[in-house]
Motif scaffolding. Structure first.
Motif, PDB file in Angstrom:
ATOM      1  N   PRO A 192       0.824  -1.213   0.000  1.00  0.00           N
ATOM      2  CA  PRO A 192       0.000   0.000   0.000  1.00  0.00           C
ATOM      3  C   PRO A 192       0.859   1.265   0.000  1.00  0.00           C
ATOM      4  O   PRO A 192       2.032   1.217   0.371  1.00  0.00           O
ATOM      5  CB  PRO A 192      -0.779  -0.110   1.309  1.00  0.00           C
ATOM      6  CG  PRO A 192       0.051  -0.986   2.182  1.00  0.00           C
ATOM      7  CD  PRO A 192       0.721  -1.951   1.265  1.00  0.00           C
ATOM      8  N   LEU A 193       0.245   2.351  -0.445  1.00  0.00           N
ATOM      9  CA  LEU A 193       0.931   3.640  -0.414  1.00  0.00           C
ATOM     10  C   LEU A 193       1.221   4.022   1.034  1.00  0.00           C
ATOM     11  O   LEU A 193       0.318   4.117   1.851  1.00  0.00           O
ATOM     12  CB  LEU A 193       0.019   4.711  -1.033  1.00  0.00           C
ATOM     13  CG  LEU A 193       0.453   6.160  -0.838  1.00  0.00           C
ATOM     14  CD1 LEU A 193       1.755   6.448  -1.567  1.00  0.00           C
ATOM     15  CD2 LEU A 193      -0.628   7.116  -1.316  1.00  0.00           C
ATOM     16  N   ARG A 194       2.485   4.189   1.353  1.00  0.00           N
ATOM     17  CA  ARG A 194       2.843   4.755   2.657  1.00  0.00           C
ATOM     18  C   ARG A 194       4.222   5.372   2.579  1.00  0.00           C
ATOM     19  O   ARG A 194       5.022   5.057   1.694  1.00  0.00           O
ATOM     20  CB  ARG A 194       2.746   3.719   3.782  1.00  0.00           C
ATOM     21  CG  ARG A 194       3.670   2.549   3.628  1.00  0.00           C
ATOM     22  CD  ARG A 194       3.605   1.611   4.835  1.00  0.00           C
ATOM     23  NE  ARG A 194       4.513   0.496   4.637  1.00  0.00           N
ATOM     24  CZ  ARG A 194       5.823   0.565   4.844  1.00  0.00           C
ATOM     25  NH1 ARG A 194       6.391   1.684   5.291  1.00  0.00           N
ATOM     26  NH2 ARG A 194       6.591  -0.481   4.605  1.00  0.00           N
ATOM     27  N   GLN A 195       4.482   6.270   3.515  1.00  0.00           N
ATOM     28  CA  GLN A 195       5.767   6.959   3.515  1.00  0.00           C
ATOM     29  C   GLN A 195       6.836   6.020   4.065  1.00  0.00           C
ATOM     30  O   GLN A 195       6.679   5.461   5.152  1.00  0.00           O
ATOM     31  CB  GLN A 195       5.662   8.220   4.395  1.00  0.00           C
ATOM     32  CG  GLN A 195       6.937   9.034   4.421  1.00  0.00           C
ATOM     33  CD  GLN A 195       6.799  10.328   5.219  1.00  0.00           C
ATOM     34  OE1 GLN A 195       5.703  10.705   5.645  1.00  0.00           O
ATOM     35  NE2 GLN A 195       7.908  11.005   5.422  1.00  0.00           N
ATOM     36  N   ALA A 196       7.923   5.823   3.319  1.00  0.00           N
ATOM     37  CA  ALA A 196       9.028   5.003   3.828  1.00  0.00           C
ATOM     38  C   ALA A 196       9.628   5.715   5.039  1.00  0.00           C
ATOM     39  O   ALA A 196       9.582   6.941   5.137  1.00  0.00           O
ATOM     40  CB  ALA A 196      10.085   4.816   2.738  1.00  0.00           C
ATOM     41  N   GLU A 197      10.195   4.934   5.956  1.00  0.00           N
ATOM     42  CA  GLU A 197      10.745   5.534   7.177  1.00  0.00           C
ATOM     43  C   GLU A 197      11.811   6.575   6.892  1.00  0.00           C
ATOM     44  O   GLU A 197      11.939   7.567   7.605  1.00  0.00           O
ATOM     45  CB  GLU A 197      11.337   4.441   8.064  1.00  0.00           C
ATOM     46  CG  GLU A 197      10.308   3.876   9.019  1.00  0.00           C
ATOM     47  CD  GLU A 197      10.834   2.690   9.778  1.00  0.00           C
ATOM     48  OE1 GLU A 197      12.047   2.655  10.064  1.00  0.00           O
ATOM     49  OE2 GLU A 197      10.007   1.789  10.069  1.00  0.00           O
ATOM     50  N   ASP A 198      12.578   6.335   5.835  1.00  0.00           N
ATOM     51  CA  ASP A 198      13.668   7.253   5.521  1.00  0.00           C
ATOM     52  C   ASP A 198      13.307   8.240   4.415  1.00  0.00           C
ATOM     53  O   ASP A 198      14.191   8.844   3.810  1.00  0.00           O
ATOM     54  CB  ASP A 198      14.938   6.463   5.154  1.00  0.00           C
ATOM     55  CG  ASP A 198      14.675   5.387   4.099  1.00  0.00           C
ATOM     56  OD1 ASP A 198      13.495   5.149   3.767  1.00  0.00           O
ATOM     57  OD2 ASP A 198      15.649   4.794   3.610  1.00  0.00           O
ATOM     58  N   ALA A 199      12.003   8.420   4.153  1.00  0.00           N
ATOM     59  CA  ALA A 199      11.595   9.385   3.116  1.00  0.00           C
ATOM     60  C   ALA A 199      11.386  10.772   3.742  1.00  0.00           C
ATOM     61  O   ALA A 199      10.963  10.888   4.890  1.00  0.00           O
ATOM     62  CB  ALA A 199      10.311   8.919   2.449  1.00  0.00           C
ATOM     63  N   ILE A 200      11.692  11.795   2.965  1.00  0.00           N
ATOM     64  CA  ILE A 200      11.481  13.173   3.419  1.00  0.00           C
ATOM     65  C   ILE A 200      10.099  13.618   2.955  1.00  0.00           C
ATOM     66  O   ILE A 200       9.744  13.449   1.788  1.00  0.00           O
ATOM     67  CB  ILE A 200      12.556  14.113   2.825  1.00  0.00           C
ATOM     68  CG1 ILE A 200      13.969  13.594   3.124  1.00  0.00           C
ATOM     69  CG2 ILE A 200      12.378  15.527   3.364  1.00  0.00           C
ATOM     70  CD1 ILE A 200      15.082  14.409   2.483  1.00  0.00           C
ATOM     71  N   LEU A 201       9.331  14.168   3.865  1.00  0.00           N
ATOM     72  CA  LEU A 201       7.977  14.617   3.523  1.00  0.00           C
ATOM     73  C   LEU A 201       8.024  15.978   2.841  1.00  0.00           C
ATOM     74  O   LEU A 201       8.683  16.903   3.314  1.00  0.00           O
ATOM     75  CB  LEU A 201       7.133  14.706   4.800  1.00  0.00           C
ATOM     76  CG  LEU A 201       5.650  15.036   4.591  1.00  0.00           C
ATOM     77  CD1 LEU A 201       4.920  13.898   3.892  1.00  0.00           C
ATOM     78  CD2 LEU A 201       4.978  15.342   5.931  1.00  0.00           C
ATOM     79  N   LEU A 202       7.322  16.078   1.717  1.00  0.00           N
ATOM     80  CA  LEU A 202       7.265  17.355   0.990  1.00  0.00           C
ATOM     81  C   LEU A 202       5.799  17.722   0.746  1.00  0.00           C
ATOM     82  O   LEU A 202       5.128  17.094  -0.069  1.00  0.00           O
ATOM     83  CB  LEU A 202       8.015  17.228  -0.344  1.00  0.00           C
ATOM     84  CG  LEU A 202       7.941  18.415  -1.306  1.00  0.00           C
ATOM     85  CD1 LEU A 202       8.556  19.664  -0.691  1.00  0.00           C
ATOM     86  CD2 LEU A 202       8.652  18.097  -2.618  1.00  0.00           C
ATOM     87  N   ASP A 203       5.303  18.686   1.494  1.00  0.00           N
ATOM     88  CA  ASP A 203       3.933  19.175   1.276  1.00  0.00           C
ATOM     89  C   ASP A 203       4.037  20.373   0.346  1.00  0.00           C
ATOM     90  O   ASP A 203       4.592  21.407   0.706  1.00  0.00           O
ATOM     91  CB  ASP A 203       3.297  19.581   2.614  1.00  0.00           C
ATOM     92  CG  ASP A 203       1.852  20.028   2.421  1.00  0.00           C
ATOM     93  OD1 ASP A 203       1.498  20.510   1.321  1.00  0.00           O
ATOM     94  OD2 ASP A 203       1.075  19.910   3.389  1.00  0.00           O
ATOM     95  N   ASN A 204       3.516  20.206  -0.869  1.00  0.00           N
ATOM     96  CA  ASN A 204       3.703  21.271  -1.855  1.00  0.00           C
ATOM     97  C   ASN A 204       2.429  22.097  -2.101  1.00  0.00           C
ATOM     98  O   ASN A 204       2.317  22.753  -3.129  1.00  0.00           O
ATOM     99  CB  ASN A 204       4.267  20.701  -3.155  1.00  0.00           C
ATOM    100  CG  ASN A 204       3.247  19.839  -3.883  1.00  0.00           C
ATOM    101  OD1 ASN A 204       2.104  19.726  -3.475  1.00  0.00           O
ATOM    102  ND2 ASN A 204       3.671  19.235  -4.972  1.00  0.00           N
ATOM    103  N   SER A 205       1.510  22.075  -1.116  1.00  0.00           N
ATOM    104  CA  SER A 205       0.246  22.820  -1.283  1.00  0.00           C
ATOM    105  C   SER A 205       0.492  24.275  -1.665  1.00  0.00           C
ATOM    106  O   SER A 205      -0.258  24.842  -2.438  1.00  0.00           O
ATOM    107  CB  SER A 205      -0.581  22.793   0.002  1.00  0.00           C
ATOM    108  OG  SER A 205      -0.818  21.476   0.397  1.00  0.00           O
ATOM    109  N   THR A 206       1.525  24.872  -1.087  1.00  0.00           N
ATOM    110  CA  THR A 206       1.743  26.301  -1.335  1.00  0.00           C
ATOM    111  C   THR A 206       3.108  26.580  -1.973  1.00  0.00           C
ATOM    112  O   THR A 206       3.622  27.691  -1.885  1.00  0.00           O
ATOM    113  CB  THR A 206       1.640  27.104  -0.017  1.00  0.00           C
ATOM    114  OG1 THR A 206       2.659  26.632   0.859  1.00  0.00           O
ATOM    115  CG2 THR A 206       0.280  26.928   0.639  1.00  0.00           C
TER     116      THR A 206
END
Ligand code: DC
Length: 227
Positions: A192-206
């Motif tokens: 399933p879609l999930r964030q890997a533990e070592d992934a950097i989160l990028l919220d690009n809403s703005t």
């Protein structure tokens, strides 16, 4: 300082701008780009052409050996080919869109495509986007980005994208399709879609595309320098 080639995994929800960012990165770094979602769309298109639907899982799985899916990336853009036919436009049609998440839940389909995706990244210097790239396809990718954006922003983006292609859907319809795909993609049993533990989160809403690119290029810089 030596420069080395790395693999970059970009995962996230539908219509977060993954492919826009991934392609900009590939251009800038002179890397290859692989659109893994297009490969799931290719299988879906093939099934639709055979007149198969959601309930014909076994027939879809049986057809996999007949598929030759080719992703071609060049400075002029990204194209996807099915048995030597350019299907880049065909896979963006609503019929494909509405069935692709269901077909992506099939483990046999995933095994078939993941094997190809892994092979495409062996030489390094690949930016690949999808849902399970950081977790399953390229767990050793040197840089992993998990993208997200508000539902409102994503609906608006998808609406404009479809409109530009001459497909005029009601925004509420676009929203329910996105929500349904998110739900299926993140709750399926197999990868399933999930964030890997070592992934950097990028919220690009703005964030603009160039702001996102600058940010990720900084992360890339940190990874490509071997001290
Ligand atoms: O990125 P996209 O919207 O073109 O992806 C289409 C569908 O393919 C998506 O709803 C789920 C599936 N997919 C997947 O299961 N795993 C991937 N790595 C990429 C896409």
């Amino acid at each position: 300082l030596a420069i080395r080639k790395i693999n970059i995994a970009i995962d996230g929800y539908s219509s977060c701008g993954k492919s826009t960012l991934a392609q900009s990165l590939a251009h800038r770094l002179e890397y290859d780009y692989v659109d893994s979602g297009a490969m799931y769309r290719a299988v879906t298109l093939y099934a639709l052409r055979l007149g198969l639907g959601e309930s014909d899982f076994q027939k879809i799985i049986d057809s996999l050996p007949l598929l030759d899916i080719d992703c071609r990336w060049s400075p002029s853009g990204n194209t996807i080919w099915l048995n030597n036919e350019n299907i880049s436009d065909a896979i963006r049609q609503p019929e494909v869109q509405n069935l692709v998440s269901q077909i992506s839940t099939l483990s046999a389909v995933r095994r078939f495509l993941v094997k190809e995706q892994k092979a495409l990244a062996l030489q390094k210097g690949v930016v690949m986007d999808g849902r399970d790239i950081g977790t399953v396809v390229l767990p050793d990718a040197e840089l992993k980005v998990f993208m997200t954006a508000s539902l409102e922003v994503r609906v608006h983006r998808r609406y404009l994208e479809l409109k530009a292609k001459g497909i005029d859907l009601d925004p509420t319809e676009v929203e329910s399709n996105l929500k349904l795909r998110d739900h299926i993609d993140s709750t399926r049993d197999d990868s399933p879609l999930r964030q890997a533990e070592d992934a950097i989160l990028l919220d690009n809403s703005t964030l603009t595309i160039s702001q996102q690119l600058d940010l990720v290029l900084e992360w890339v810089q940190e990874k490509i320098q071997i001290k």
